[in-house]
Every structure is written in structure tokens, then in C-alpha cells.
Design an enzyme around this catalytic site. Structure first.
Site, mmCIF file in Angstrom:
data_model
loop_
_atom_site.group_PDB
_atom_site.id
_atom_site.type_symbol
_atom_site.label_atom_id
_atom_site.label_comp_id
_atom_site.label_asym_id
_atom_site.label_seq_id
_atom_site.Cartn_x
_atom_site.Cartn_y
_atom_site.Cartn_z
ATOM 1 N N HIS A 124 9.441 5.670 1.642
ATOM 2 C CA HIS A 124 10.314 5.432 0.493
ATOM 3 C C HIS A 124 10.302 6.713 -0.346
ATOM 4 O O HIS A 124 9.299 7.417 -0.386
ATOM 5 C CB HIS A 124 9.721 4.261 -0.293
ATOM 6 C CG HIS A 124 10.561 3.732 -1.402
ATOM 7 N ND1 HIS A 124 10.593 4.327 -2.644
ATOM 8 C CD2 HIS A 124 11.389 2.666 -1.473
ATOM 9 C CE1 HIS A 124 11.400 3.641 -3.425
ATOM 10 N NE2 HIS A 124 11.904 2.621 -2.744
ATOM 11 N N ASP A 201 0.979 3.742 0.902
ATOM 12 C CA ASP A 201 1.938 2.981 0.109
ATOM 13 C C ASP A 201 1.977 1.557 0.651
ATOM 14 O O ASP A 201 2.534 1.303 1.722
ATOM 15 C CB ASP A 201 3.307 3.655 0.220
ATOM 16 C CG ASP A 201 4.422 2.823 -0.393
ATOM 17 O OD1 ASP A 201 4.161 1.686 -0.825
ATOM 18 O OD2 ASP A 201 5.560 3.313 -0.411
ATOM 19 N N GLN A 204 5.212 -2.648 0.656
ATOM 20 C CA GLN A 204 5.809 -3.640 1.556
ATOM 21 C C GLN A 204 4.755 -4.344 2.405
ATOM 22 O O GLN A 204 5.099 -5.145 3.263
ATOM 23 C CB GLN A 204 6.837 -2.982 2.486
ATOM 24 C CG GLN A 204 8.046 -2.413 1.767
ATOM 25 C CD GLN A 204 8.954 -3.479 1.174
ATOM 26 O OE1 GLN A 204 8.910 -4.656 1.567
ATOM 27 N NE2 GLN A 204 9.772 -3.095 0.225
ATOM 28 N N LYS A 227 6.702 -7.044 -5.843
ATOM 29 C CA LYS A 227 6.953 -7.260 -4.411
ATOM 30 C C LYS A 227 5.910 -8.181 -3.791
ATOM 31 O O LYS A 227 5.889 -8.396 -2.587
ATOM 32 C CB LYS A 227 6.988 -5.925 -3.674
ATOM 33 C CG LYS A 227 8.229 -5.092 -4.047
ATOM 34 C CD LYS A 227 8.278 -3.816 -3.251
ATOM 35 C CE LYS A 227 9.132 -2.763 -3.909
ATOM 36 N NZ LYS A 227 10.541 -2.868 -3.546
ATOM 37 N N CYS A 365 16.538 3.801 -0.623
ATOM 38 C CA CYS A 365 15.572 4.774 -1.153
ATOM 39 C C CYS A 365 14.731 5.371 -0.042
ATOM 40 O O CYS A 365 13.542 5.671 -0.235
ATOM 41 C CB CYS A 365 14.655 4.163 -2.203
ATOM 42 S SG CYS A 365 15.525 3.455 -3.587
#
Ligand code: PMP
Length: 407
Positions: A124, A201, A204, A227, A365
């Protein structure tokens, strides 16, 4: 808890039961943000309606109560990520701010001329642009780890890229476009052989499968509350204690100091040193509720359910003539990004919206990830644990209609 009862879970999410454009809402935009169980809205409302106070200050009962909720939120985040040490949990606005914090503090202190930051092509923009910014300032270099045609990271290329100049590897734990789940533990172990640090990261990842930063041996790990069924405006940066302790502060102000005078200012211990100013107290109250909600589910069973649903959705989408799904790597999350021959992705999302189906369209993104597949724009249906096979069927039937009309 044992087993996963999707209908029971759905009853906890009021928004799943509303209509949009006269149709029952089919929420397939979980990659952008997840819906909230009522416990989260209740926790936020409780803070604002009867529990308002600042934290860590003020010798009164409500300050103590708010502080307790805040610090319990930190404990829940530590549990979610698999660390025992709550000082390793820094509250931030979200994944984006977490990466910027590391880039601006750790990065500024540790990157020099000619140093290299390896960033996967699946990232991202929030795990790429902050590295480009600090690299420009420090005259360091950002190098991409390329993708294979199935959406996996090219591990041979990664091994070739690693070297004595590598200082940091920026890696997603699950791609928001390709669904890919890279072998983070193996890649981290390799990076460590070169003395490089790894930032993962998890934006997700955390809502889809159990995470253990200790097992991954990640140096930094970031996620966003919104999220993982929690509020917007709150997120978490995990960092190994010795790294956070060695990091210079980023923003200065209240909360983050030990003592202040015009002659000399000294800083508070972690995590407060990295949390200048009044935090998002209501956000942490909501995050605490969200993480407790998640912890109350059978996570293994929920993950297995999502895996089955993802496999079902991939099979069903494959039956739509002219539909091309990006990334087929096994072990993926249900971020299903596709193009439909002859249909603009934005128009496609608009046509689905008229039927109450929410999907995202655009570059997500992650322009380099799409560019790896020769695309600038695509549609994405992204699944969460409360989605069902019937909802997938509704999507597929709508896509079939749109495809026929486009002929
Ligand atoms: N990383 C990934 C993989 C994401 O999907 C997102 C949000 N789409 C982000 C980072 C950024 O999260 P936020 O906007 O909450 O900071």
C-alpha cells in the site's frame, strides 16, 4: 468458544441489516474498512456520554476509569499481536501514521547515504511513500521487491536484493490488492542475517488470521483499528522494546516528557515518549471493545470459514465470462481484485452499488502492485468473517448481468 457461527456474528453488526438503494446491503468493501459490532459503538458512546475524562492525569475517579480503559486497550492490542510487553504498543492514528513514525524517527536516526530500504511491490502507498520521503532526505535508496505473475513476492529477487547496505525491509502481511500473504517469518529471518530491520504492515492481516509478532520476529508491526472492526482514527505501532527505547521522539508536547525546563527537557519512557498529546481516548475504548469481540470468537474456526469463503468466491468469480482475477497465490486473504472485459471498473462499481453491493474501484492506493499486472484501475470485492456464500452469489449474479448488458 468452538466453531464459527456466521449468523450469530452477523446479528452483532447492525449495518449488515440495512438497505442501500432499496436492496439489502452486501458489504464487500472490507479492505477499505470493516463494519463495527454494536459493542464498539456502545463503548464509544459510553465514553462520550458518561465516561468522558482525560487519561493519566487528574486525581479523580473518572480520570482513573478512563486511564484503565485506555491501558486495557493497550493490553488487548498486545494480546492480539502476541507480545507480553504492553510498553511495546504505541497508539497512533492508524497504519499510515505508524509507518511515518518509524520512518521519521528510526529512519532519520539509522539511514545514511547509500543505505537501502527494500519495499515489496505489493505495498500500500502508506508503506512506500514514507520510505521514499525519508530516503530522499537521508540520500538512501528505496528498491522494489518484485512480484511474480501469481501475486507472490519473488523470493529469488529478494535474496539478490538483500545485502550489506540493506537497513530495512517493508513488507505487507497481507496485500490489500492481491490478497497475497508473503512468508513474513522466513523473509524476516533472512533480513536479520544482514542486520536489517523489518516493518510489517498488518492492516489487512489482523482481522483475517491470528498474528504473532514474536513468532514472526518482526521488528515493527502496524495496524489500523478501523480495519479490525474498531473505530477510525486509532491504530497501533508495535516495536521491539530495544528499538522503541533507542528511537528519538517524533512529536513533542504533553504526555511524552519526564521533566521540562528551558535548560533541559527529558522524555518519558516508552510507550508514552512516542505518544505526544491527548490520545484518541474514545477510539481506544472502541478498539478495546473490537479486540475483545474478536478474542471472544474461535479465531481458528473464523479463519477456516474465511478461507473456505474465499475459495468459494474465487471459483464463483471464475464462472463470469470475461472476468480476470489478479493474483492466484495460495493461502491468500479474500481481497479479490478483478477487471471485467469491456467495463470500466468505476462504472462497474457504480452498477453494483445500484444493486446494494459495495465494492471498491480504482488504484487501491497500491499503484505499483496494479502496474505489475499492467493495470491502472480495477474493482475489488474484499471479504470479512461476516460475509456469506449467498452474498458472493448475489455479487456473481450481478456481474453476470452487467457482463451480458455490456455485450
Ligand atoms: N496498508 C494496507 C495493506 C492497507 O490496506 C491500508 C488501508 N487501505 C493501509 C495500509 C493504510 O491504512 P490507514 O489508511 O488506516 O492508515
Amino acid at each position: 468458544p468452538s466453531g464459527f457461527d456466521v449468523e450469530a456474528v452477523r446479528r452483532d453488526f447492525p449495518q449488515l441489516h440495512r438497505e442501500v438503494n432499496g436492496r439489502p446491503l452486501v458489504w464487500l468493501d472490507n479492505g477499505a474498512t470493516t463494519l463495527k459490532p454494536r459493542q464498539v459503538a456502545e463503548a464509544v458512546a459510553e465514553h462520550y456520554s458518561t465516561g468522558t475524562s482525560n487519561v493519566h492525569r487528574g486525581a479523580h475517579s473518572l480520570a482513573r476509569q478512563a486511564t484503565q480503559v485506555y491501558e486495557e486497550g493497550r493490553e488487548e492490542a498486545a494480546k492480539l499481536l502476541g507480545t507480553q510487553d504492553t510498553d511495546e504498543i504505541v497508539f497512533v492514528r492508524g497504519t499510515t501514521e505508524a509507518v511515518n513514525l518509524v520512518a521519521q524517527t528510526w529512519g532519520r536516526a539509522n539511514l545514511g547515504v547509500g543505505d537501502e530500504i527494500l519495499v515489496s511491490a505489493a505495498e500500500h502507498h502508506s508503506n512506500l511513500v514514507p520510505w521514499q520521503q525519508i530516503a530522499a532526505e537521508r540520500r538512501a535508496r528505496v528498491r522494489p521487491i518484485p512480484l511474480l505473475p501469481d501475486g507472490q513476492l519473488d523470493q529469488d529477487a529478494y535474496q539478490d536484493l538483500l545485502g550489506s547496505r540493506t537497513r530495512l525491509v517493508a513488507l505487507t502481511h497481507a496485500s490489500n490488492v492481491l490478497g497475497t500473504v508473503p512468508p513474513v517469518a522466513e523473509m524476516t529471518a533472512l533480513a536479520h542475517r544482514y542486520g536489517a530491520r523489518v516493518l510489517v504492515d498488518g492492516a489487512q492481516a489482523v482481522s483475517h488470521f491470528p498474528v504473532d509478532v514474536t513468532a514472526l520476529d518482526a521488528d515493527f508491526y502496524a495496524f489500523s483499528g478501523h480495519k479490525v472492526f474498531g473505530p477510525t482514527g486509532i491504530g497501533v505501532l508495535y516495536g521491539k522494546r530495544e528499538l522503541l527505547e533507542a528511537m528519538p521522539p517524533w512529536q513533542g508536547g504533553g504526555n511524552m516528557i519526564d521533566s521540562v525546563s528551558f535548560e533541559e527537557t527529558t522524555y518519558a519512557p516508552i510507550p508514552h515518549r512516542l505518544e505526544a498529546g491527548t490520545g484518541h481516548i474514545a477510539g481506544v475504548a472502541g478498539l478495546r471493545a473490537a479486540l475483545r469481540y474478536l478474542a471472544g470468537l474461535d479465531r481458528q474456526a473464523a479463519t477456516a470459514y474465511e478461507e473456505q469463503l474465499t475459495a468459494y468466491a474465487m471459483g464463483a468469480l471464475a464462472t463470469v465470462p470475461g472476468l480476470y482475477l489478479i493474483g492466484s497465490a495460495p493461502g491468500r486473504i479474500g481481497a479479490l481484485t478483478f477487471v471485467l472485459a469491456g467495463t470500466d471498473p468505476i462504472a462497474l462499481a457504480g452498477a453494483l452499488d445500484r444493486q446494494g453491493i459495495a465494492v471498491r474501484a480504482g488504484h487501491h492506493c497500491a499503484q505499483p502492485a496494479l502496474a505489475s499486472f499492467g493495470l491502472q484501475s480495477a474493482a475489488r470485492a474484499s471479504l470479512a468473517l461476516y460475509n456469506t456464500a449467498q452474498e458472493v452469489d448475489t455479487l456473481v449474479a450481478a456481474l453476470q448481468d452487467i457482463q451480458e448488458q455490456a455485450q
